[in-house]
Motif scaffolding. Sequence first.
Motif, mmCIF file in Angstrom:
data_model
loop_
_atom_site.group_PDB
_atom_site.id
_atom_site.type_symbol
_atom_site.label_atom_id
_atom_site.label_comp_id
_atom_site.label_asym_id
_atom_site.label_seq_id
_atom_site.Cartn_x
_atom_site.Cartn_y
_atom_site.Cartn_z
ATOM 1 N N LEU A 100 28.511 39.170 -30.612
ATOM 2 C CA LEU A 100 29.499 39.285 -29.547
ATOM 3 C C LEU A 100 29.464 38.102 -28.581
ATOM 4 C CD1 LEU A 100 31.683 41.257 -28.563
ATOM 5 C CD2 LEU A 100 29.955 42.239 -27.057
ATOM 6 N N LYS A 103 32.366 35.730 -28.610
ATOM 7 C CA LYS A 103 33.635 36.166 -28.011
ATOM 8 C C LYS A 103 33.687 35.881 -26.516
ATOM 9 C CE LYS A 103 36.191 38.066 -31.177
ATOM 10 N NZ LYS A 103 37.466 37.461 -31.460
ATOM 11 N N ALA A 115 34.770 41.378 -23.678
ATOM 12 C CA ALA A 115 33.568 40.958 -24.411
ATOM 13 C C ALA A 115 32.347 40.917 -23.500
ATOM 14 C CB ALA A 115 33.802 39.592 -25.059
ATOM 15 N N THR A 118 31.363 44.516 -22.647
ATOM 16 C CA THR A 118 30.791 45.145 -23.846
ATOM 17 C C THR A 118 29.386 44.624 -24.080
ATOM 18 O OG1 THR A 118 33.001 45.338 -24.784
ATOM 19 C CG2 THR A 118 31.162 45.601 -26.305
ATOM 20 N N THR A 173 35.083 47.458 -28.548
ATOM 21 C CA THR A 173 35.118 46.665 -29.778
ATOM 22 C C THR A 173 36.447 46.882 -30.498
ATOM 23 O OG1 THR A 173 32.729 46.906 -29.965
ATOM 24 C CG2 THR A 173 33.890 46.165 -31.933
#
Length: 182
Positions: A100, A103, A115, A118, A173
């Motif tokens: 991740l 991103k 992103a 998350t 996601t």
Amino acid sequence: IMNNQNFWVIFVGVLFLIMLFGNRKVRLLKIICEQMKVFRNAKTKNLSLWDFVCFVIFPIVIAVVVVVKLKLIISVDLAELFTTVFSIIFTVLFGFAAILVSKIDSEKELEKKVAEETFVSIITSTTLSLIAGVLSIVLTQVNNEIAIEIISIIVLSASFMIVMLLLLITKRTFLLYVDNKK
């Protein structure tokens, strides 16, 4: 007066908390603060009380009710199972966090924000999994009833928080996936 075993249980607990919150290299408090930012209302920019209650307060209350009122204390067999589950969650999320990171450099502002948030939730879940895994191992060795209840509450609270964070991570996601399909 406190018996010798209770003293040592409290002593170890206090040292554990000092290690987690008192060391500048670990900065567990920083992770907690960043996670609280994820619970902000997008419009008002203030902490969403509802999110805080759902992700933090409710898991703790449920754990306390389960352990104290329903007398469902984590058994040795369940603690061993939890250790395995938390290890798997930790491993998968740690790998996912590494993926991740790419991103976060996105040029799309919404994608970058989603992103980043998350990523924070993954790190929080990973940290909770690690702590709950270690405490699950401790549960297999502790004989003190009060310590078993307290550790059971912490492990169950962490478990419920991890479930909520995993649902949040899954939703975020999915949003990144749908946004990339456009």
